[in-house]
Design a protein around this motif. Structure first.
Motif, PDB file in Angstrom:
ATOM      1  N   ASN A  38       3.505   8.599   1.982  1.00 16.97           N
ATOM      2  CA  ASN A  38       2.610   7.774   1.168  1.00 16.97           C
ATOM      3  C   ASN A  38       1.683   8.611   0.282  1.00 16.97           C
ATOM      4  O   ASN A  38       0.690   8.096  -0.224  1.00 16.97           O
ATOM      5  CB  ASN A  38       1.786   6.852   2.074  1.00 16.97           C
ATOM      6  CG  ASN A  38       2.670   5.868   2.807  1.00 16.97           C
ATOM      7  OD1 ASN A  38       3.628   5.353   2.260  1.00 16.97           O
ATOM      8  ND2 ASN A  38       2.348   5.616   4.067  1.00 16.97           N
ATOM      9  N   GLU A  41       0.750   7.319  -3.331  1.00 18.78           N
ATOM     10  CA  GLU A  41      -0.160   6.181  -3.310  1.00 18.78           C
ATOM     11  C   GLU A  41      -1.575   6.624  -2.939  1.00 18.78           C
ATOM     12  O   GLU A  41      -2.555   6.127  -3.509  1.00 18.78           O
ATOM     13  CB  GLU A  41       0.354   5.111  -2.339  1.00 18.78           C
ATOM     14  CG  GLU A  41       1.628   4.427  -2.811  1.00 18.78           C
ATOM     15  CD  GLU A  41       2.897   5.271  -2.676  1.00 18.78           C
ATOM     16  OE1 GLU A  41       3.868   4.986  -3.387  1.00 18.78           O
ATOM     17  OE2 GLU A  41       2.917   6.221  -1.875  1.00 18.78           O
ATOM     18  N   LYS A  42      -1.691   7.564  -2.023  1.00 26.98           N
ATOM     19  CA  LYS A  42      -3.013   8.121  -1.690  1.00 26.98           C
ATOM     20  C   LYS A  42      -3.616   8.808  -2.916  1.00 26.98           C
ATOM     21  O   LYS A  42      -4.808   8.691  -3.175  1.00 26.98           O
ATOM     22  CB  LYS A  42      -2.908   9.123  -0.538  1.00 26.98           C
ATOM     23  CG  LYS A  42      -2.620   8.499   0.802  1.00 26.98           C
ATOM     24  CD  LYS A  42      -2.529   9.603   1.853  1.00 26.98           C
ATOM     25  CE  LYS A  42      -2.169   9.086   3.212  1.00 26.98           C
ATOM     26  NZ  LYS A  42      -2.048  10.180   4.190  1.00 26.98           N
ATOM     27  N   SER A  98       2.616   1.747   5.123  1.00 29.37           N
ATOM     28  CA  SER A  98       3.610   1.072   4.293  1.00 29.37           C
ATOM     29  C   SER A  98       3.740  -0.376   4.729  1.00 29.37           C
ATOM     30  O   SER A  98       3.747  -0.679   5.921  1.00 29.37           O
ATOM     31  CB  SER A  98       4.969   1.751   4.422  1.00 29.37           C
ATOM     32  OG  SER A  98       4.924   3.053   3.912  1.00 29.37           O
ATOM     33  N   VAL A 103       4.949  -1.914  -1.302  1.00 30.11           N
ATOM     34  CA  VAL A 103       3.508  -1.657  -1.338  1.00 30.11           C
ATOM     35  C   VAL A 103       3.057  -0.784  -0.171  1.00 30.11           C
ATOM     36  O   VAL A 103       3.712  -0.708   0.859  1.00 30.11           O
ATOM     37  CB  VAL A 103       2.683  -2.964  -1.336  1.00 30.11           C
ATOM     38  CG1 VAL A 103       2.934  -3.777  -2.589  1.00 30.11           C
ATOM     39  CG2 VAL A 103       2.943  -3.778  -0.105  1.00 30.11           C
ATOM     40  N   VAL A 104       1.910  -0.159  -0.378  1.00 32.23           N
ATOM     41  CA  VAL A 104       1.261   0.657   0.636  1.00 32.23           C
ATOM     42  C   VAL A 104      -0.194   0.216   0.704  1.00 32.23           C
ATOM     43  O   VAL A 104      -0.815  -0.025  -0.332  1.00 32.23           O
ATOM     44  CB  VAL A 104       1.340   2.163   0.284  1.00 32.23           C
ATOM     45  CG1 VAL A 104       0.549   3.011   1.268  1.00 32.23           C
ATOM     46  CG2 VAL A 104       2.784   2.619   0.230  1.00 32.23           C
ATOM     47  N   VAL A 121      -1.571  -0.700  -2.948  1.00 29.48           N
ATOM     48  CA  VAL A 121      -1.017   0.105  -4.032  1.00 29.48           C
ATOM     49  C   VAL A 121       0.459  -0.230  -4.187  1.00 29.48           C
ATOM     50  O   VAL A 121       1.223  -0.172  -3.227  1.00 29.48           O
ATOM     51  CB  VAL A 121      -1.176   1.623  -3.769  1.00 29.48           C
ATOM     52  CG1 VAL A 121      -0.659   2.433  -4.945  1.00 29.48           C
ATOM     53  CG2 VAL A 121      -2.611   1.982  -3.454  1.00 29.48           C
ATOM     54  N   ASP A 122       0.850  -0.601  -5.394  1.00 23.69           N
ATOM     55  CA  ASP A 122       2.243  -0.871  -5.705  1.00 23.69           C
ATOM     56  C   ASP A 122       2.987   0.456  -5.801  1.00 23.69           C
ATOM     57  O   ASP A 122       2.580   1.345  -6.553  1.00 23.69           O
ATOM     58  CB  ASP A 122       2.326  -1.640  -7.029  1.00 23.69           C
ATOM     59  CG  ASP A 122       3.736  -2.026  -7.382  1.00 23.69           C
ATOM     60  OD1 ASP A 122       4.496  -1.134  -7.830  1.00 23.69           O
ATOM     61  OD2 ASP A 122       4.076  -3.205  -7.217  1.00 23.69           O
ATOM     62  N   ARG A 123       4.057   0.605  -5.032  1.00 26.15           N
ATOM     63  CA  ARG A 123       4.800   1.879  -5.030  1.00 26.15           C
ATOM     64  C   ARG A 123       5.370   2.219  -6.401  1.00 26.15           C
ATOM     65  O   ARG A 123       5.411   3.380  -6.779  1.00 26.15           O
ATOM     66  CB  ARG A 123       5.959   1.824  -4.034  1.00 26.15           C
ATOM     67  CG  ARG A 123       5.582   2.130  -2.633  1.00 26.15           C
ATOM     68  CD  ARG A 123       6.831   2.473  -1.830  1.00 26.15           C
ATOM     69  NE  ARG A 123       6.547   2.499  -0.419  1.00 26.15           N
ATOM     70  CZ  ARG A 123       6.011   3.540   0.206  1.00 26.15           C
ATOM     71  NH1 ARG A 123       5.701   4.617  -0.454  1.00 26.15           N
ATOM     72  NH2 ARG A 123       5.789   3.489   1.493  1.00 26.15           N
ATOM     73  N   LYS A 126       1.994   2.037  -9.204  1.00 30.28           N
ATOM     74  CA  LYS A 126       0.755   2.674  -8.705  1.00 30.28           C
ATOM     75  C   LYS A 126      -0.478   1.846  -9.085  1.00 30.28           C
ATOM     76  O   LYS A 126      -1.591   2.348  -9.068  1.00 30.28           O
ATOM     77  CB  LYS A 126       0.602   4.121  -9.178  1.00 30.28           C
ATOM     78  CG  LYS A 126       1.746   5.042  -8.785  1.00 30.28           C
ATOM     79  CD  LYS A 126       1.967   5.094  -7.301  1.00 30.28           C
ATOM     80  CE  LYS A 126       3.072   6.031  -6.904  1.00 30.28           C
ATOM     81  NZ  LYS A 126       4.347   5.391  -6.663  1.00 30.28           N
ATOM     82  N   LEU A 128      -3.384  -0.916  -8.432  1.00 29.44           N
ATOM     83  CA  LEU A 128      -4.176  -1.190  -7.244  1.00 29.44           C
ATOM     84  C   LEU A 128      -4.656  -2.642  -7.231  1.00 29.44           C
ATOM     85  O   LEU A 128      -4.738  -3.282  -8.271  1.00 29.44           O
ATOM     86  CB  LEU A 128      -5.402  -0.264  -7.203  1.00 29.44           C
ATOM     87  CG  LEU A 128      -5.110   1.208  -6.910  1.00 29.44           C
ATOM     88  CD1 LEU A 128      -4.758   1.942  -8.173  1.00 29.44           C
ATOM     89  CD2 LEU A 128      -6.288   1.840  -6.263  1.00 29.44           C
TER      90      LEU A 128
END
Length: 133
Positions: A38, A41-42, A98, A103-104, A121-123, A126, A128
């Protein structure tokens, strides 16, 4: 003739330890996958919060990738200096989880406030959003 062959030479070097090397590579790969899975996304959340820290609200709004009905003024009410968290002075990414393949959920603390804030967060994009989870 049968007894004329030489005794097999003992394994030397890396060939002697190949099972241990293979196990190490597999374990390192599994740990690396879970630690880095992830990471993009981070980074998207960290970039967004850094823009807020620096006062770049227009750029943060762009990174948020808002729906058409979420105006910049509404964004400032949420994330601006007078918003729920005030001016973002510090943040810490606490974790990420996840939710399917799309998404995450990235968990952050902003200005040491509790509870931690889950951001979706959309993979792919990106973008938010506030997490419904």
């Amino acid at each position: 003739m049968l007894f004329d062959s030489e005794a097999p030479k003992p394994k030397t070097g890396i060939r002697k330890y190949w099972p241990l090397v293979a196990i190490f590579v597999v374990v390192a790969g599994v740990i690396g996958y879970f630690a880095l899975h992830n990471l993009p996304e981070k980074r998207a959340v960290a970039n967004f919060l850094t823009q807020l820290q620096d006062g770049n609200y227009k750029e943060a709004y762009r990174l948020w990738q808002p729906a058409p009905d979420y105006t910049y003024d509404e964004f400032l009410r949420d994330w601006g200096p007078q918003g729920d968290y005030g001016k973002v002075r510090e943040f810490k990414i606490v974790g990420a989880e996840s939710k399917g393949s799309a998404v995450v959920i990235v968990i952050v603390t902003v200005n040491n406030r509790t509870p931690a804030l889950p951001l979706l967060v959309d993979r792919k994009t990106k973008g938010l959003a506030y997490s419904p989870y």
